[in-house]
Scaffold this motif. Structure first.
Motif, PDB file in Angstrom:
ATOM      1  N   ALA A 262      36.910  66.288  48.244  1.00  0.00           N
ATOM      2  CA  ALA A 262      35.465  66.105  48.350  1.00  0.00           C
ATOM      3  C   ALA A 262      35.112  64.631  48.548  1.00  0.00           C
ATOM      4  O   ALA A 262      34.159  64.304  49.255  1.00  0.00           O
ATOM      5  N   THR A 263      35.888  63.741  47.945  1.00  0.00           N
ATOM      6  CA  THR A 263      35.629  62.307  48.082  1.00  0.00           C
ATOM      7  C   THR A 263      35.975  61.810  49.479  1.00  0.00           C
ATOM      8  O   THR A 263      35.214  61.055  50.096  1.00  0.00           O
ATOM      9  N   PHE A 264      37.127  62.259  50.004  1.00  0.00           N
ATOM     10  CA  PHE A 264      37.628  61.726  51.267  1.00  0.00           C
ATOM     11  C   PHE A 264      37.354  62.622  52.472  1.00  0.00           C
ATOM     12  O   PHE A 264      37.846  62.362  53.565  1.00  0.00           O
ATOM     13  N   GLY A 265      36.584  63.689  52.273  1.00  0.00           N
ATOM     14  CA  GLY A 265      36.162  64.495  53.411  1.00  0.00           C
ATOM     15  C   GLY A 265      37.130  65.567  53.842  1.00  0.00           C
ATOM     16  O   GLY A 265      37.091  66.003  54.997  1.00  0.00           O
ATOM     17  N   GLY A 266      37.989  66.020  52.941  1.00  0.00           N
ATOM     18  CA  GLY A 266      38.897  67.113  53.260  1.00  0.00           C
ATOM     19  C   GLY A 266      38.224  68.466  53.085  1.00  0.00           C
ATOM     20  O   GLY A 266      37.185  68.569  52.427  1.00  0.00           O
ATOM     21  N   PRO A 267      38.791  69.523  53.648  1.00  0.00           N
ATOM     22  CA  PRO A 267      38.217  70.866  53.493  1.00  0.00           C
ATOM     23  C   PRO A 267      38.568  71.485  52.142  1.00  0.00           C
ATOM     24  O   PRO A 267      39.466  71.008  51.444  1.00  0.00           O
ATOM     25  N   ARG A 268      37.858  72.516  51.767  1.00  0.00           N
ATOM     26  CA  ARG A 268      38.198  73.263  50.555  1.00  0.00           C
ATOM     27  C   ARG A 268      39.334  74.208  50.875  1.00  0.00           C
ATOM     28  O   ARG A 268      39.539  74.598  52.027  1.00  0.00           O
ATOM     29  N   MET A 269      40.082  74.608  49.820  1.00  0.00           N
ATOM     30  CA  MET A 269      41.281  75.409  50.065  1.00  0.00           C
ATOM     31  C   MET A 269      41.174  76.856  49.608  1.00  0.00           C
ATOM     32  O   MET A 269      41.997  77.677  49.979  1.00  0.00           O
ATOM     33  N   GLY A 270      40.176  77.196  48.820  1.00  0.00           N
ATOM     34  CA  GLY A 270      40.083  78.567  48.334  1.00  0.00           C
ATOM     35  C   GLY A 270      41.057  78.821  47.200  1.00  0.00           C
ATOM     36  O   GLY A 270      41.580  77.888  46.589  1.00  0.00           O
ATOM     37  N   PRO A 271      41.375  80.096  46.906  1.00  0.00           N
ATOM     38  CA  PRO A 271      42.140  80.443  45.711  1.00  0.00           C
ATOM     39  C   PRO A 271      43.651  80.276  45.854  1.00  0.00           C
ATOM     40  O   PRO A 271      44.427  81.130  45.435  1.00  0.00           O
ATOM     41  N   ILE A 272      44.089  79.188  46.461  1.00  0.00           N
ATOM     42  CA  ILE A 272      45.497  78.817  46.457  1.00  0.00           C
ATOM     43  C   ILE A 272      45.588  77.500  45.698  1.00  0.00           C
ATOM     44  O   ILE A 272      44.795  76.588  45.925  1.00  0.00           O
ATOM     45  N   PHE A 273      46.509  77.418  44.755  1.00  0.00           N
ATOM     46  CA  PHE A 273      46.438  76.346  43.765  1.00  0.00           C
ATOM     47  C   PHE A 273      47.631  75.395  43.771  1.00  0.00           C
ATOM     48  O   PHE A 273      47.732  74.532  42.906  1.00  0.00           O
ATOM     49  N   GLY A 274      48.526  75.539  44.741  1.00  0.00           N
ATOM     50  CA  GLY A 274      49.671  74.642  44.780  1.00  0.00           C
ATOM     51  C   GLY A 274      49.277  73.189  44.946  1.00  0.00           C
ATOM     52  O   GLY A 274      49.813  72.301  44.275  1.00  0.00           O
ATOM     53  N   GLY A 275      48.317  72.942  45.841  1.00  0.00           N
ATOM     54  CA  GLY A 275      47.880  71.575  46.061  1.00  0.00           C
ATOM     55  C   GLY A 275      47.257  70.960  44.825  1.00  0.00           C
ATOM     56  O   GLY A 275      47.425  69.762  44.558  1.00  0.00           O
ATOM     57  N   MET A 276      46.538  71.756  44.044  1.00  0.00           N
ATOM     58  CA  MET A 276      45.942  71.262  42.811  1.00  0.00           C
ATOM     59  C   MET A 276      47.019  70.834  41.824  1.00  0.00           C
ATOM     60  O   MET A 276      46.931  69.772  41.200  1.00  0.00           O
ATOM     61  N   LEU A 277      48.045  71.666  41.686  1.00  0.00           N
ATOM     62  CA  LEU A 277      49.139  71.353  40.764  1.00  0.00           C
ATOM     63  C   LEU A 277      49.893  70.109  41.225  1.00  0.00           C
ATOM     64  O   LEU A 277      50.183  69.208  40.430  1.00  0.00           O
ATOM     65  N   LEU A 278      50.207  70.061  42.511  1.00  0.00           N
ATOM     66  CA  LEU A 278      50.953  68.919  43.056  1.00  0.00           C
ATOM     67  C   LEU A 278      50.136  67.627  42.980  1.00  0.00           C
ATOM     68  O   LEU A 278      50.688  66.545  42.784  1.00  0.00           O
TER      69      LEU A 278
END
Length: 257
Positions: free
Chosen positions: A228-244
């Protein structure tokens, strides 16, 4: 033994007071109790750092609780399953590259293991402002979420931290405070909050990691707050990126603390 209500009350006050006093000065303060914040807190605390987390809601866990549209299952790509395995979360392979986990087990386990590692968590607290010294964030100004919601004029309290992680998701709560105080000075392409774009899971998962970094001296962004800060898209209900993302920000900070 007859239970005494005053002893019960005194026990809660004494123990909470001890926890609060011990958390006034920290290596890292994390704002937002979703998966990226919890993973970051776990790795930092496990490494022996003094870490505290503030969550504005009563419950910890962010959007992971609800899985996708309240179907309480989450999807995690192969690159991130080592994190859930370290926490002891049960993972099932769905097809090549896609794994699933029960969202309730996942987030409750992340929370429990993080606290056991030494992460201090304070729920029902909101960030009202930041402490800044010489153009660097050095702490947080806090108030009860109920005070914020009711609009009462009650002065806040402050805590110090060498570094702050904004893991508040779409809201980018801390970044917005900093941008308001020093407009145009964020370390983005425009100096402003770029804002999240529409859902694009593949690109979002990659950009979540790329965008997990320092956005202002002393302030890092992680998870959806990074996109949200750098202008990337949302990912929906996949959470690997959040964990990483939580793992990455912890590693980056451990090199600086």
């Amino acid at each position: 033994m007859e239970l005494n209500e005053i002893v019960i009350t005194r026990a809660i006050i004494d123990r909470y007071y001890e926890k609060l006093i011990s958390s006034l000065e920290n290596d890292v303060a994390i704002v937002g109790g979703g998966p990226s914040g919890l993973v970051a807190g776990y790795y930092l605390a496990k490494a022996g750092k003094k870490v505290v987390m503030y969550e504005r809601k009563l419950s910890i866990g962010g959007g992971m609780w609800g899985g996708g549209m309240m179907f309480n299952e989450i999807v995690v790509q192969e690159a991130a399953i080592h994190i859930l395995e370290e926490f002891g979360v049960c993972i099932k392979k769905y097809q090549d590259g896609y794994y699933t986990a029960d969202s309730v087990e996942a987030i409750s386990t992340l929370t429990s293991k993080s606290v056991q590692a030494g992460l201090g968590i304070f729920n029902c607290m909101s960030v009202e402002d930041v402490i800044m010294r010489t153009d660097r964030v050095t702490g947080l100004v806090l108030n009860w979420s109920a005070v914020e919601m009711s609009g009462l004029h009650i002065d806040p309290l402050a805590v110090r931290a060498d570094f702050i992680i904004d893991a508040t998701g779409h809201a980018t709560e801390v970044v917005k405070v900093v941008h308001k105080k020093v407009p145009g000075q964020l370390q983005t392409s425009t100096g402003k909050i770029e804002g999240e774009k529409s859902m694009w899971s593949d690109k979002a998962e990659t950009l979540t990691l790329e965008n997990t970094r320092e956005v202002f001296p002393g302030l890092y962004v992680a998870g959806m707050a990074a996109n949200a800060t750098f202008g990337g898209p949302r990912m929906g209900p996949i959470f690997g990126g959040m964990l990483l993302s939580g793992e990455k920000v912890a590693k980056d900070l451990l090199e600086r603390i």
